[in-house]
Scaffold this motif. Structure first.
Motif, PDB file in Angstrom:
ATOM      1  N   VAL A  69      -7.400   3.573  31.203  1.00  0.00           N
ATOM      2  CA  VAL A  69      -7.452   2.290  31.921  1.00  0.00           C
ATOM      3  C   VAL A  69      -6.920   1.169  31.030  1.00  0.00           C
ATOM      4  CG1 VAL A  69      -9.001   0.571  32.953  1.00  0.00           C
ATOM      5  CG2 VAL A  69      -9.337   3.012  33.445  1.00  0.00           C
ATOM      6  N   ILE A  70      -7.350   1.130  29.773  1.00  0.00           N
ATOM      7  CA  ILE A  70      -6.906   0.060  28.868  1.00  0.00           C
ATOM      8  C   ILE A  70      -5.389   0.111  28.705  1.00  0.00           C
ATOM      9  CG2 ILE A  70      -6.981  -0.765  26.463  1.00  0.00           C
ATOM     10  CD1 ILE A  70      -9.935   0.197  26.391  1.00  0.00           C
ATOM     11  N   GLN A  74     -16.763  10.683  39.998  1.00  0.00           N
ATOM     12  CA  GLN A  74     -17.097  10.442  41.405  1.00  0.00           C
ATOM     13  C   GLN A  74     -16.529   9.119  41.916  1.00  0.00           C
ATOM     14  OE1 GLN A  74     -21.312  11.051  41.984  1.00  0.00           O
ATOM     15  NE2 GLN A  74     -21.334  12.820  40.610  1.00  0.00           N
ATOM     16  N   GLY A  75     -15.799   8.397  41.063  1.00  0.00           N
ATOM     17  CA  GLY A  75     -15.307   7.077  41.450  1.00  0.00           C
ATOM     18  C   GLY A  75     -13.994   7.117  42.211  1.00  0.00           C
ATOM     19  N   GLN A  76     -13.526   5.922  42.545  1.00  0.00           N
ATOM     20  CA  GLN A  76     -12.202   5.744  43.164  1.00  0.00           C
ATOM     21  C   GLN A  76     -11.155   6.246  42.165  1.00  0.00           C
ATOM     22  OE1 GLN A  76     -11.165   1.574  43.134  1.00  0.00           O
ATOM     23  NE2 GLN A  76      -9.422   1.837  44.525  1.00  0.00           N
ATOM     24  N   THR A  77     -10.127   6.929  42.649  1.00  0.00           N
ATOM     25  CA  THR A  77      -9.098   7.420  41.732  1.00  0.00           C
ATOM     26  C   THR A  77      -8.299   6.247  41.173  1.00  0.00           C
ATOM     27  OG1 THR A  77      -8.954   9.422  43.036  1.00  0.00           O
ATOM     28  CG2 THR A  77      -7.169   9.042  41.479  1.00  0.00           C
ATOM     29  N   PHE A  78      -8.153   6.249  39.860  1.00  0.00           N
ATOM     30  CA  PHE A  78      -7.412   5.172  39.193  1.00  0.00           C
ATOM     31  C   PHE A  78      -5.925   5.383  39.420  1.00  0.00           C
ATOM     32  CE2 PHE A  78      -5.592   3.450  35.129  1.00  0.00           C
ATOM     33  CZ  PHE A  78      -5.821   2.111  35.432  1.00  0.00           C
ATOM     34  N   GLU A  79      -5.268   4.406  40.021  1.00  0.00           N
ATOM     35  CA  GLU A  79      -3.823   4.511  40.189  1.00  0.00           C
ATOM     36  C   GLU A  79      -3.183   3.152  39.936  1.00  0.00           C
ATOM     37  OE1 GLU A  79      -3.530   4.683  44.948  1.00  0.00           O
ATOM     38  OE2 GLU A  79      -3.991   6.612  43.999  1.00  0.00           O
ATOM     39  N   SER A 134     -12.441   6.957  38.594  1.00  0.00           N
ATOM     40  CA  SER A 134     -12.182   8.310  38.095  1.00  0.00           C
ATOM     41  C   SER A 134     -10.718   8.376  37.673  1.00  0.00           C
ATOM     42  CB  SER A 134     -12.424   9.311  39.219  1.00  0.00           C
ATOM     43  OG  SER A 134     -11.813  10.546  38.907  1.00  0.00           O
ATOM     44  N   ILE A 135     -10.423   9.090  36.596  1.00  0.00           N
ATOM     45  CA  ILE A 135      -8.999   9.215  36.251  1.00  0.00           C
ATOM     46  C   ILE A 135      -8.396  10.492  36.837  1.00  0.00           C
ATOM     47  CG2 ILE A 135      -9.091   7.700  34.246  1.00  0.00           C
ATOM     48  CD1 ILE A 135      -8.843  10.342  32.546  1.00  0.00           C
ATOM     49  N   GLY A 136      -9.141  11.226  37.642  1.00  0.00           N
ATOM     50  CA  GLY A 136      -8.571  12.386  38.319  1.00  0.00           C
ATOM     51  C   GLY A 136      -9.668  13.380  38.683  1.00  0.00           C
TER      52      GLY A 136
END
Ligand code: SAM
Length: 242
Positions: free
Chosen positions: A147-148, A89-94, A131-133
């Motif tokens: 993320v790491i 549900q988070g901001q998409t990781f980009e 979020s990763i997607g």
């Protein structure tokens, strides 16, 4: 930079983090990664870390107490310590988020499991939800590895050549140009002759045009935000038949 992962399954990370670029970054001391096992912070003989949801329904929810105790046990490093909750549900990781995070001194990554974590963790103790997607994984551990990995690549010295990530996809809003290596002919497909020409300016122009072409074909949405100079705009106009 220091990463701390709060997880029920620290062993999931071991083989991934010891190999290749990340493994080298760790052994050179450019990044440091710690794991905090939530189970250790569960109470009672069974060290319970999850419970049934209030209001009923399927699945179990990760209790707030063990996660917060795990969080409090982590030593804060530097002035900029950032707590991230992995959640669909988070901001998409980009890439732009990876750059922002790379400026922190410490990232603390909380990995959920089951139906997710008690909402009060999110409400009171998290700086950012990522979020990763748009899909649902069984746990946040894969997200933490993503993320790491993406953030570590941006830390000076982690990649061999200092400049080698600046041409990667997304860095200037475009996908990267295609790569070729030996042999020159593979399954009947030849390396584009310009890459064998030794003419650096021609190669630069070809790569830029390919980069714009593949972005137009595969990710036209990126072109709206891309940083295009007049030369790029001319290439794009040509590709679009303008
Ligand atoms: N019930 C939750 C929902 O529908 O939003 C999904 C929970 S999921 C099965 C369990 C955990 O996996 C989450 O708490 C989160 O940590 C992690 N997770 C699942 N999908 C993710 C994603 N796309 N990005 C980041 N973390 C994810």
């Amino acid at each position: 930079m220091r990463f701390d992962v709060i997880t029920l399954f620290p062993d999931l990370f071991t083989s991934f983090l010891k190999e290749s670029i990340l493994g080298r970054a760790l052994s050179k001391g450019l990044v440091d990664i710690g794991f905090t096992d939530i189970r250790t912070f569960g109470r009672g003989p069974h060290r319970v870390t999850d419970d049934r949801p209030y209001g009923g329904g399927n699945g179990m929810v990760m209790k707030a107490g063990p996660i917060l105790r795990a969080l409090e046990s982590i030593e804060r490093i530097g002035k900029k310590s950032h707590v991230v909750l992995l959640t669909p549900q988070g901001q998409t990781f980009e890439q732009s988020v990876a750059w922002e995070l790379s400026r922190q001194d410490q990232l603390i990554l909380i990995c959920g499991r089951y139906e997710g974590v008690d909402e009060r963790v999110r409400l009171g103790h998290v700086d950012r939800e990522l979020s990763i997607g748009d899909y649902v994984l069984s746990g946040g551990e894969l997200g933490a590895v993503v993320v790491i990995d993406a953030v570590s690549r941006l830390i000076p010295g982690v990649l061999g050549g200092e400049k080698s990530n600046l041409e990667d996809s997304f860095e200037d809003g475009l996908l990267e140009y295609p790569h070729y290596t030996r042999p020159r002919v593979f399954h009947g497909m030849e390396v584009p002759p310009v890459l064998l020409s030794g003419d650096h300016e021609k190669i630069r122009l070809w790569r830029r045009a390919e980069s714009i072409k593949r972005t137009l074909q595969s990710r036209p949405d990126l072109l709206k935000q891309a940083r295009l100079n007049p030369e790029d705009k001319a290439i794009l106009d040509r590709l679009q038949g303008k």
